[in-house]
Design a protein around this motif. Structure first.
Motif, PDB file in Angstrom:
ATOM      1  N   GLU B   6      32.506  32.009  27.819  1.00  0.00           N
ATOM      2  CA  GLU B   6      32.142  32.763  28.567  1.00  0.00           C
ATOM      3  C   GLU B   6      30.657  32.443  28.757  1.00  0.00           C
ATOM      4  OE1 GLU B   6      34.618  36.276  26.690  1.00  0.00           O
ATOM      5  OE2 GLU B   6      32.970  37.174  28.172  1.00  0.00           O
ATOM      6  N   ASP B   7      30.098  33.011  29.892  1.00  0.00           N
ATOM      7  CA  ASP B   7      28.858  32.386  30.353  1.00  0.00           C
ATOM      8  C   ASP B   7      28.247  33.672  31.023  1.00  0.00           C
ATOM      9  OD1 ASP B   7      27.813  30.744  33.201  1.00  0.00           O
ATOM     10  OD2 ASP B   7      26.626  30.864  31.630  1.00  0.00           O
ATOM     11  N   PRO B   8      26.859  33.797  30.677  1.00  0.00           N
ATOM     12  CA  PRO B   8      26.170  33.311  29.814  1.00  0.00           C
ATOM     13  C   PRO B   8      26.595  33.862  28.409  1.00  0.00           C
ATOM     14  CG  PRO B   8      24.866  35.124  30.941  1.00  0.00           C
ATOM     15  CD  PRO B   8      26.128  35.204  31.565  1.00  0.00           C
ATOM     16  N   GLN B   9      25.925  33.375  27.286  1.00  0.00           N
ATOM     17  CA  GLN B   9      26.200  33.870  26.125  1.00  0.00           C
ATOM     18  C   GLN B   9      25.255  35.144  25.709  1.00  0.00           C
ATOM     19  OE1 GLN B   9      25.318  30.716  22.968  1.00  0.00           O
ATOM     20  NE2 GLN B   9      27.433  30.191  23.052  1.00  0.00           N
ATOM     21  N   ALA B  10      24.234  35.254  26.279  1.00  0.00           N
ATOM     22  CA  ALA B  10      23.339  36.422  26.261  1.00  0.00           C
ATOM     23  C   ALA B  10      22.806  36.702  27.538  1.00  0.00           C
ATOM     24  CB  ALA B  10      22.449  36.468  25.181  1.00  0.00           C
ATOM     25  N   LEU B  11      22.478  38.104  27.815  1.00  0.00           N
ATOM     26  CA  LEU B  11      22.012  38.374  29.108  1.00  0.00           C
ATOM     27  C   LEU B  11      21.212  39.615  28.814  1.00  0.00           C
ATOM     28  CD1 LEU B  11      22.104  38.052  32.402  1.00  0.00           C
ATOM     29  CD2 LEU B  11      23.992  39.460  32.359  1.00  0.00           C
ATOM     30  N   SER B  12      19.975  39.709  29.609  1.00  0.00           N
ATOM     31  CA  SER B  12      19.299  40.918  29.205  1.00  0.00           C
ATOM     32  C   SER B  12      18.648  41.166  30.591  1.00  0.00           C
ATOM     33  CB  SER B  12      17.995  40.323  28.575  1.00  0.00           C
ATOM     34  OG  SER B  12      17.267  41.692  27.873  1.00  0.00           O
ATOM     35  N   ILE B  13      18.844  42.463  30.974  1.00  0.00           N
ATOM     36  CA  ILE B  13      18.601  42.861  32.341  1.00  0.00           C
ATOM     37  C   ILE B  13      17.883  44.289  32.351  1.00  0.00           C
ATOM     38  CG2 ILE B  13      20.266  41.771  33.628  1.00  0.00           C
ATOM     39  CD1 ILE B  13      22.091  44.229  33.725  1.00  0.00           C
ATOM     40  N   GLN B  14      17.260  44.852  33.420  1.00  0.00           N
ATOM     41  CA  GLN B  14      16.549  46.167  33.427  1.00  0.00           C
ATOM     42  C   GLN B  14      17.598  47.116  33.922  1.00  0.00           C
ATOM     43  OE1 GLN B  14      13.252  46.849  32.298  1.00  0.00           O
ATOM     44  NE2 GLN B  14      13.481  44.864  31.575  1.00  0.00           N
ATOM     45  N   ASN B  18      22.177  44.598  38.188  1.00  0.00           N
ATOM     46  CA  ASN B  18      23.495  44.336  38.204  1.00  0.00           C
ATOM     47  C   ASN B  18      23.733  43.210  37.208  1.00  0.00           C
ATOM     48  OD1 ASN B  18      24.018  46.030  40.555  1.00  0.00           O
ATOM     49  ND2 ASN B  18      24.263  44.619  41.932  1.00  0.00           N
ATOM     50  N   ALA B  19      24.761  43.206  36.298  1.00  0.00           N
ATOM     51  CA  ALA B  19      25.213  42.020  35.346  1.00  0.00           C
ATOM     52  C   ALA B  19      26.206  41.538  35.730  1.00  0.00           C
ATOM     53  CB  ALA B  19      25.359  43.027  34.061  1.00  0.00           C
ATOM     54  N   THR B  20      26.289  40.121  35.992  1.00  0.00           N
ATOM     55  CA  THR B  20      27.375  39.381  35.954  1.00  0.00           C
ATOM     56  C   THR B  20      27.632  38.357  35.133  1.00  0.00           C
ATOM     57  OG1 THR B  20      27.141  39.121  38.389  1.00  0.00           O
ATOM     58  CG2 THR B  20      28.514  37.606  37.757  1.00  0.00           C
ATOM     59  N   MET B  21      29.009  38.419  34.493  1.00  0.00           N
ATOM     60  CA  MET B  21      29.419  37.610  33.431  1.00  0.00           C
ATOM     61  C   MET B  21      30.543  36.610  33.741  1.00  0.00           C
ATOM     62  SD  MET B  21      29.298  40.770  30.392  1.00  0.00           S
ATOM     63  CE  MET B  21      28.874  41.986  31.612  1.00  0.00           C
ATOM     64  N   ASN B  22      30.659  35.701  33.263  1.00  0.00           N
ATOM     65  CA  ASN B  22      31.599  34.636  33.851  1.00  0.00           C
ATOM     66  C   ASN B  22      32.553  34.348  32.659  1.00  0.00           C
ATOM     67  OD1 ASN B  22      30.636  34.316  36.488  1.00  0.00           O
ATOM     68  ND2 ASN B  22      28.884  33.655  35.637  1.00  0.00           N
ATOM     69  N   CYS B  23      33.832  33.844  33.046  1.00  0.00           N
ATOM     70  CA  CYS B  23      34.853  33.397  31.899  1.00  0.00           C
ATOM     71  C   CYS B  23      35.764  32.513  32.518  1.00  0.00           C
ATOM     72  CB  CYS B  23      35.665  34.935  31.545  1.00  0.00           C
ATOM     73  SG  CYS B  23      37.447  34.410  30.894  1.00  0.00           S
ATOM     74  N   THR B 105      34.562  33.778  24.192  1.00  0.00           N
ATOM     75  CA  THR B 105      33.427  33.745  23.074  1.00  0.00           C
ATOM     76  C   THR B 105      32.651  34.796  23.256  1.00  0.00           C
ATOM     77  OG1 THR B 105      32.226  32.023  24.316  1.00  0.00           O
ATOM     78  CG2 THR B 105      33.383  31.434  22.691  1.00  0.00           C
ATOM     79  N   GLY B 106      32.494  35.712  24.360  1.00  0.00           N
ATOM     80  CA  GLY B 106      31.952  36.960  24.664  1.00  0.00           C
ATOM     81  C   GLY B 106      30.448  36.703  25.251  1.00  0.00           C
ATOM     82  N   THR B 107      30.051  37.434  25.894  1.00  0.00           N
ATOM     83  CA  THR B 107      28.576  37.696  26.335  1.00  0.00           C
ATOM     84  C   THR B 107      27.996  38.859  25.942  1.00  0.00           C
ATOM     85  OG1 THR B 107      29.024  36.634  28.583  1.00  0.00           O
ATOM     86  CG2 THR B 107      27.263  38.170  28.540  1.00  0.00           C
ATOM     87  N   GLN B 108      26.753  38.787  25.273  1.00  0.00           N
ATOM     88  CA  GLN B 108      25.990  39.845  24.568  1.00  0.00           C
ATOM     89  C   GLN B 108      25.071  40.478  25.948  1.00  0.00           C
ATOM     90  OE1 GLN B 108      24.164  38.604  21.101  1.00  0.00           O
ATOM     91  NE2 GLN B 108      25.430  39.460  19.933  1.00  0.00           N
ATOM     92  N   LEU B 109      25.310  41.572  26.236  1.00  0.00           N
ATOM     93  CA  LEU B 109      24.429  42.415  27.443  1.00  0.00           C
ATOM     94  C   LEU B 109      23.592  43.190  26.688  1.00  0.00           C
ATOM     95  CD1 LEU B 109      23.852  42.850  30.419  1.00  0.00           C
ATOM     96  CD2 LEU B 109      25.570  44.522  30.238  1.00  0.00           C
ATOM     97  N   LYS B 110      22.257  43.111  27.177  1.00  0.00           N
ATOM     98  CA  LYS B 110      21.401  44.035  26.732  1.00  0.00           C
ATOM     99  C   LYS B 110      20.764  44.731  27.927  1.00  0.00           C
ATOM    100  CE  LYS B 110      17.416  44.927  24.027  1.00  0.00           C
ATOM    101  NZ  LYS B 110      16.373  44.211  22.867  1.00  0.00           N
ATOM    102  N   VAL B 111      20.930  45.874  27.950  1.00  0.00           N
ATOM    103  CA  VAL B 111      20.160  46.592  29.295  1.00  0.00           C
ATOM    104  C   VAL B 111      18.972  47.397  28.834  1.00  0.00           C
ATOM    105  CG1 VAL B 111      20.658  48.273  31.150  1.00  0.00           C
ATOM    106  CG2 VAL B 111      22.520  46.616  30.394  1.00  0.00           C
ATOM    107  N   GLU B 112      17.779  47.041  29.295  1.00  0.00           N
ATOM    108  CA  GLU B 112      16.433  47.725  28.901  1.00  0.00           C
ATOM    109  C   GLU B 112      15.946  48.906  29.512  1.00  0.00           C
ATOM    110  OE1 GLU B 112      13.936  44.807  26.365  1.00  0.00           O
ATOM    111  OE2 GLU B 112      15.091  43.426  27.757  1.00  0.00           O
TER     112      GLU B 112
END
Lengths: 115, 113
Positions: B6-14, B18-23, B105-112
């Protein structure tokens, strides 16, 4: 019960000991699955039951691991002679039928720590 | 074994973005599912897309599937702090083996805020 229940939620055991992890699936769900998740990884398949029988146990890592589901409902995952590498979160899931086109409902998992 | 990456492994956004994760996956599939996991414990099913479908929507979620490229994407629109979690794709093989899931393997998303 509303969802899949796993007990205990946490288990600490000494290397070499035997442990049992219990899963109580959603009532009426015929399919039950066990997965293992190590830190920072996705869950990995261990075993799948359709009713009382193990339809697929290809994910069990070795013969120290065994699982049963004697009455087609509650399942127990048994680990003999535990090793530190067995430390992980063990997840159980159930689904209404053993077909491919259904979602799986997961329990909260049992965190096993072998010291 | 893991199915793929999965891509990215980690993603941090406001919040609000929008959040996009790929597999990506490796073998022929019956369907692909996305799950969310909070705090490394239980997984919650988000959406299932069949191998003959190309796009599916559910609320703020949009999933695409490209079987020729063996890839999928999950888009979360107008993200919220409560969307902070790990997101996993999981495939079900086309072998009649029930709903046996092979996870990425997963994507860790953090929304701040």
């Amino acid at each position: 019960g509303a969802g899949v229940s796993q007990t205990p939620s946490n288990k600490v055991t000494e290397k070499g000991k035997y442990v049992e992890l219990r899963c109580d699936p959603i009532s009426g769900h015929t399919a039950l699955y066990w997965y293992r998740q190590s830190l920072g990884q996705g869950p990995e398949f261990l075993i799948y039951f359709q009713g009382t029988g193990a339809a697929d146990d290809s994910g069990l890592p070795n013969d120290r691991f065994f699982a049963v589901r004697p009455e087609g409902s509650v399942s127990t995952l048994k680990i003999q002679r535990t090793e530190r590498g067995d430390s992980a979160v063990y997840l159980c899931a159930s689904s209404p039928l053993g077909t491919e086109q259904t979602e799986a409902f997961f329990g909260q998992g049992t965190r096993l720590t072998v010291v | 074994s893991q199915q793929g990456e999965e891509d990215p492994q980690a993603l941090s956004i406001q919040e609000g973005e929008n959040a996009t994760m790929n597999c990506s996956y490796k073998t022929s599939i019956n369907n692909l599912q996305w799950y969310r996991q909070n705090s490394g414990r239980g997984l919650v099913h988000l959406i299932l897309i069949r191998s003959n479908e190309r796009e599916k929507h559910s609320g703020r979620l949009r999933v695409t599937l490209d079987t020729s490229k063996k890839s999928s994407s999950l888009l979360i629109t107008a993200s919220r702090a409560a969307d902070t979690a790990s997101y996993f794709c999981a495939t079900v093989p086309n072998t009649g083996g029930g709903n046996k899931l092979t996870f990425g393997t997963g994507t860790q998303l953090k929304v701040e805020l």
